[in-house]
Design a protein around this motif. Structure first.
Motif, short mmCIF file in Angstrom:
data_model
loop_
_atom_site.label_atom_id
_atom_site.label_comp_id
_atom_site.label_asym_id
_atom_site.label_seq_id
_atom_site.Cartn_x
_atom_site.Cartn_y
_atom_site.Cartn_z
N GLY A 222 -29.07 17.42 14.92
CA GLY A 222 -28.17 18.15 15.81
C GLY A 222 -28.77 18.36 17.18
O GLY A 222 -28.10 18.18 18.21
N TRP A 223 -30.07 18.70 17.22
CA TRP A 223 -30.72 18.89 18.52
C TRP A 223 -30.84 17.57 19.28
O TRP A 223 -30.72 17.54 20.51
N ALA A 224 -31.07 16.47 18.57
CA ALA A 224 -31.16 15.16 19.23
C ALA A 224 -29.82 14.78 19.84
O ALA A 224 -29.77 14.25 20.97
N ALA A 225 -28.73 15.05 19.12
CA ALA A 225 -27.40 14.77 19.66
C ALA A 225 -27.14 15.58 20.92
O ALA A 225 -26.57 15.09 21.91
N LEU A 226 -27.57 16.85 20.90
CA LEU A 226 -27.40 17.71 22.07
C LEU A 226 -28.23 17.21 23.25
O LEU A 226 -27.74 17.13 24.39
N ASP A 227 -29.49 16.86 23.00
CA ASP A 227 -30.36 16.38 24.08
C ASP A 227 -29.85 15.08 24.68
O ASP A 227 -29.88 14.88 25.90
N LEU A 228 -29.39 14.17 23.83
CA LEU A 228 -28.86 12.90 24.34
C LEU A 228 -27.60 13.11 25.16
O LEU A 228 -27.40 12.45 26.19
N ALA A 229 -26.75 14.05 24.71
CA ALA A 229 -25.55 14.36 25.49
C ALA A 229 -25.93 14.95 26.85
O ALA A 229 -25.31 14.62 27.88
N ALA A 230 -26.95 15.81 26.86
CA ALA A 230 -27.40 16.39 28.13
C ALA A 230 -27.97 15.32 29.05
O ALA A 230 -27.72 15.33 30.27
N ILE A 231 -28.71 14.37 28.48
CA ILE A 231 -29.28 13.29 29.29
C ILE A 231 -28.17 12.41 29.86
O ILE A 231 -28.21 12.01 31.04
N SER A 232 -27.16 12.10 29.04
CA SER A 232 -26.02 11.32 29.54
C SER A 232 -25.24 12.11 30.58
O SER A 232 -24.73 11.54 31.55
N PHE A 233 -25.12 13.42 30.37
CA PHE A 233 -24.44 14.28 31.35
C PHE A 233 -25.12 14.19 32.71
O PHE A 233 -24.46 14.21 33.76
N LEU A 234 -26.46 14.08 32.70
CA LEU A 234 -27.23 13.99 33.95
C LEU A 234 -27.22 12.59 34.54
O LEU A 234 -27.77 12.37 35.63
N GLY A 235 -26.64 11.63 33.83
CA GLY A 235 -26.57 10.26 34.34
C GLY A 235 -27.77 9.42 34.01
O GLY A 235 -27.96 8.33 34.60
#
Length: 294
Positions: A222-235
């Motif tokens: 779950g935390w990995a999914a959140l971190d990857l989404a945040a990284i994609s959010f940042l471009g």
């Protein structure tokens, strides 16, 4: 008194009663079962999303930009006139696959390091622990930024950097469990029988700490999914126009400011449901294991 095989009854019992294996979902409660159902649904969507999507995820129709929901488009259109539901279904694959890669790499690397350190002890344990502490000091997002600067922004450079960041955390947890397992009488019995270190670690120690690995891996997913989404959010992760939940939240900012939050709301809700489900199931598995060991 020795048995027909030449081993004492104590040794025989020690080697046959310590195989715990990976249990199922029994005892996780209705909330755990609900979380498991959400995870299973997300996994099915991740696998079959492109087949389930009613439209191509990048099919654009600017005449319908920010179009409202309707029978043909249940979630409406995004700022580019693309079907939000189709992008949500297709985007599940990159969001789930990226997190799976992170956890798989981190769990394998962390387990190998931790079990080796627990078995060898001494300077090997000291060096492994010190190295893990050093890497643990660097936040995963910082490593992702550095990876993007070196290799360029992509999903796989982000996943690799997060796997490196998660490995020390896994190693810390597994090391403690492996040390406890290493001290149990059956390990000494196996050594008396002439079993090698590799065989004992692979066939006994790792399988016996597998329930803990599954519980921690579920939480970390779950935390990995959140971190990857945040990284994609940042471009810095998945790049537009590829469908991804993190990208959708980022691209949906324009709609939020203009009063059309459907894209960000749909992707954000999907992320929250999956992350919460993984965390709840992981905590329930962890609690059950603690009760069984107490």
């Amino acid at each position: 008194m020795a048995t027909a095989t030449g081993h004492s009854p104590v040794i025989g019992a020690a080697t046959t009663t310590c195989r715990r294996g990976v249990p199922g979902l029994r005892g996780v409660g209705w909330l755990g079962y609900t979380s498991a159902a959400i995870i299973a649904l997300a996994a099915v969507i991740a696998v079959f999303g492109p087949l389930l999507a009613p439209y191509p995820p990048n099919q654009s129709d600017l005449a319908h930009a920010f179009g409202g929901a309707g029978p043909a488009h249940p979630l409406g259109y995004d700022s580019q006139g693309r079907d939000i539901l189709s992008r949500l279904l297709v985007g599940a694959r990159s969001s789930m696959l990226g997190a799976f890669v992170v956890i798989a790499l981190a769990m394998v690397a962390g387990t190998v390091l931790a079990v080796t350190a627990a078995w060898r002890g001494g300077w090997v344990d000291s060096v492994t622990s010190s190295g893990s502490d050093l890497v643990f000091a660097f936040p995963g997002l910082l490593l992702a930024v550095l990876a993007a600067a070196v290799f360029g922004p992509s999903q796989w450079s982000a996943a690799l950097s997060l796997a490196v960041a998660y490995t020390p955390y896994v190693a810390r947890i597994v090391r403690g469990a492996a040390i406890r397992e290493r001290s149990l009488p059956y390990i000494e019995a196996l050594e008396v029988q002439g079993r090698g270190a590799w065989a004992i670690c692979v066939r006994h120690i790792v399988p016996n700490i597998a329930p803990m690995l599954v519980a921690q891996g579920t939480i970390l997913f779950g935390w990995a999914a959140l971190d990857l989404a945040a990284i994609s959010f940042l471009g810095l992760g998945v790049q537009p126009p590829q469908a991804d939940w993190g990208v959708m939240v980022s691209e949906g900012q324009t709609g939020v400011l203009q009063g059309f939050p459907a894209e960000s709301l749909a992707a954000g809700t999907a992320l929250v449901l999956v992350i919460v489900a993984f965390n709840i199931l992981g905590e329930r598995l962890n609690d059950r294991q603690a009760k069984e060991l107490s």
